[in-house]
Design an enzyme around this catalytic site. Structure first.
Site, short mmCIF file in Angstrom:
data_model
loop_
_atom_site.label_atom_id
_atom_site.label_comp_id
_atom_site.label_asym_id
_atom_site.label_seq_id
_atom_site.Cartn_x
_atom_site.Cartn_y
_atom_site.Cartn_z
CG ASP A 295 0.75 -4.55 11.64
OD1 ASP A 295 1.37 -5.45 10.76
OD2 ASP A 295 -0.09 -3.75 11.15
CG HIS B 120 4.52 -7.49 8.57
ND1 HIS B 120 4.23 -8.47 7.28
CD2 HIS B 120 3.38 -6.55 9.01
CE1 HIS B 120 2.64 -7.90 7.45
NE2 HIS B 120 2.44 -6.84 8.14
CG ASP C 80 -1.10 -7.11 6.98
OD1 ASP C 80 -1.79 -7.17 6.52
OD2 ASP C 80 -0.07 -6.63 6.72
CG HIS D 78 -4.16 -5.76 12.75
ND1 HIS D 78 -4.44 -4.63 12.55
CD2 HIS D 78 -2.67 -4.99 11.98
CE1 HIS D 78 -4.63 -3.43 12.11
NE2 HIS D 78 -2.67 -4.41 10.98
CD GLU E 112 -3.58 -2.88 7.06
OE1 GLU E 112 -2.51 -3.03 8.25
OE2 GLU E 112 -3.57 -2.55 6.00
CG HIS F 150 -0.48 -0.42 2.53
ND1 HIS F 150 -0.04 0.31 3.00
CD2 HIS F 150 -1.11 -1.31 3.48
CE1 HIS F 150 -0.30 0.06 4.50
NE2 HIS F 150 -0.80 -0.73 4.71
CG HIS G 220 -0.86 0.17 11.08
ND1 HIS G 220 -1.52 -0.88 10.47
CD2 HIS G 220 -1.41 1.12 10.65
CE1 HIS G 220 -0.96 -0.54 9.33
NE2 HIS G 220 -1.01 1.46 9.94
CE1 TYR H 223 5.62 -4.02 9.07
CE2 TYR H 223 6.21 -2.66 11.39
CZ TYR H 223 5.34 -3.10 10.57
OH TYR H 223 4.29 -4.06 11.02
FE1 FEO Z 1 -1.47 -3.40 9.72
FE2 FEO Z 1 0.97 -6.20 8.73
O1 FEO Z 1 -1.18 -4.58 8.84
#
Ligand code: FEO
Length: 396
Positions: free
Chosen positions: A164, A224, A82, A78, A80, A24, A145, A191
């Site tokens: 995240d 991540h 991903d 979370h 989101e 994104h 996040h 990041y």
């Molecule tokens: Fe806020 Fe890795 O998603």
């Protein structure tokens, strides 16, 4: 790919996205990973999932350990996508009626993403869930996040599943900090600058709160990138440092140019700053990605933004960068604007408006040069460089 046993009976079962290059709007030159975790206990528990297109990879990794149907609990730290794009496929295999633990905001947000009527179990901040031999504690981390974000802490193992936070967009053969060493820190910094910078005040509060609670971390496992097992305190200390945004004697001259006039101004400013002992760098927006520039912005004391006037406005790359930077709310900078123009010359005024909106201290009204800078204009650029150097901290 084989699952990785990160601690006794705890496995990383997510996916590696070797090829993602744009997350994104963030350039992920070395891919990313979507980490997810399987805990074998009396109640078998899955923490987080992966992007939709990796759901089958994840199921394959889980199946190398257990039949997915045996999973008792699913936790979503979370919403989101991903980390939840693969949730429908995973829940279908695990069992649509299995308890799905998430924060209250997670319940709301997951319900807005997915039509399935899953067996949501919203948790309170600080509440615990016994798996048998282990206890998991949930810690709300709103805005790190998203409003739904939370951490899950495995108390007996002292492992923080941090969603995240503390992550990096990095895909490689290494999965742990001791395997990659210092080379991971630029990824972690990028990041932080691109994903979490705007929440820096919350991060400071959160780290202080966790310190007060006396939580110990044997491992910090983000969703991540690599997992921190050798020295989890390193990334926590780095977050404290980055969150403070202490300005250095460093200036970034960020610009675009049409016929090299604005570029000539940029170089005159940079040269003077260099002579004054400032770590100064020209960054042409046509050649650098916004997410790499923001990483440099993190500890810069001065931002000098240059744009030609194009069609009575800013050059598009300058608008793009200013919009991106404004959203990330960097702090503790002095700033100034410059640019060449042909006949109307609105760019400097427009940059100043953006810099004001970002609450930077504008130390000069800005330099406008008609068409090509002459010697006097270049002298004015040098004077601006000196003015900036005088205002920057003398330490580095
Ligand atoms: Fe806020 Fe890795 O998603």
């Amino acid at each position: 790919m084989k699952p990785i046993e990160i601690a006794e009976d705890i496995y990383e079962v997510g996916a590696i996205d070797w090829n993602v290059r744009d997350f994104h709007g963030y350039s992920t030159k070395e891919g990313s990973t979507y980490n997810a975790f399987l805990i074998l206990d009396d109640k078998i528990t899955l923490i987080d999932t992966v992007k939709k297109e990796f759901a089958d990879d994840m199921l394959d990794r889980i199946s190398q350990i257990i039949d997915p149907k045996k999973i008792d609990y699913v936790i979503s730290n979370h919403t989101e996508m991903d980390h939840t794009g693969g949730l429908p496929r995973i829940m279908h295999k695990v069992g649509e009626d299995k308890p799905l633990y998430c924060s209250k905001m997670g319940h709301k947000n997951l319900s807005s993403h997915f039509p399935q009527k899953w067996n949501y179990q919203p948790v309170e901040n600080g509440s615990e869930l016994s798996l048998g031999k282990r206890t998991l504690a949930f810690l709300e981390t709103r805005m790190l996040h998203w409003p739904d974000s939370m951490f899950t802490y495995a108390k007996e193992d002292k492992i923080l599943f941090s969603s995240d936070a503390f992550g990096q967009h990095y895909a490689g053969p290494e999965r742990f900090d001791d395997q990659i060493g210092d080379a991971i820190m630029p990824h972690a910094r990028k990041y932080f600058a691109n994903i979490l910078l705007l929440y820096a005040p919350l991060i400071l509060k959160l780290v202080n709160k966790v310190t007060e609670m006396g939580l110990e971390f044997k491992m910090v496992c983000p969703d991540h990138g690599i997992m921190w097992r050798k020295d989890p305190s390193r990334i926590i200390q780095a977050y404290l440092e980055w969150s403070q945004q202490t300005p250095k004697r460093k200036a970034l001259i960020i610009y675009d140019t049409m016929w090299h006039s604005t570029e000539m101004m940029a170089h005159a400013i940079v040269d003077t700053l260099g002579q004054e002992g400032v770590d100064a760098k020209p960054i042409n927006l046509r050649n650098s990605h916004r997410s790499d520039i923001i990483t440099e912005v993190l500890d810069a004391g001065a931002l000098v933004i240059g744009s030609p006037t194009l069609n009575n406005g800013l050059f598009p790359t300058v608008s793009d960068f200013l919009t991106y930077m404004k959203g990330l709310k960097p702090k503790n900078k002095i700033a100034a604007a410059f640019g060449s123009y042909g006949w109307s010359g609105e760019a400097v005024k427009l940059i100043n408006k953006e810099l004001e909106d970002m609450n930077f201290e504008i130390i000069d009204p800005g330099l406008k040069v008609e068409f090509v800078p002459d010697q006097a204009s270049l002298e004015a650029c040098k004077a601006l460089g000196k003015k900036i150097a005088e205002r920057l901290p003398t330490f580095s």
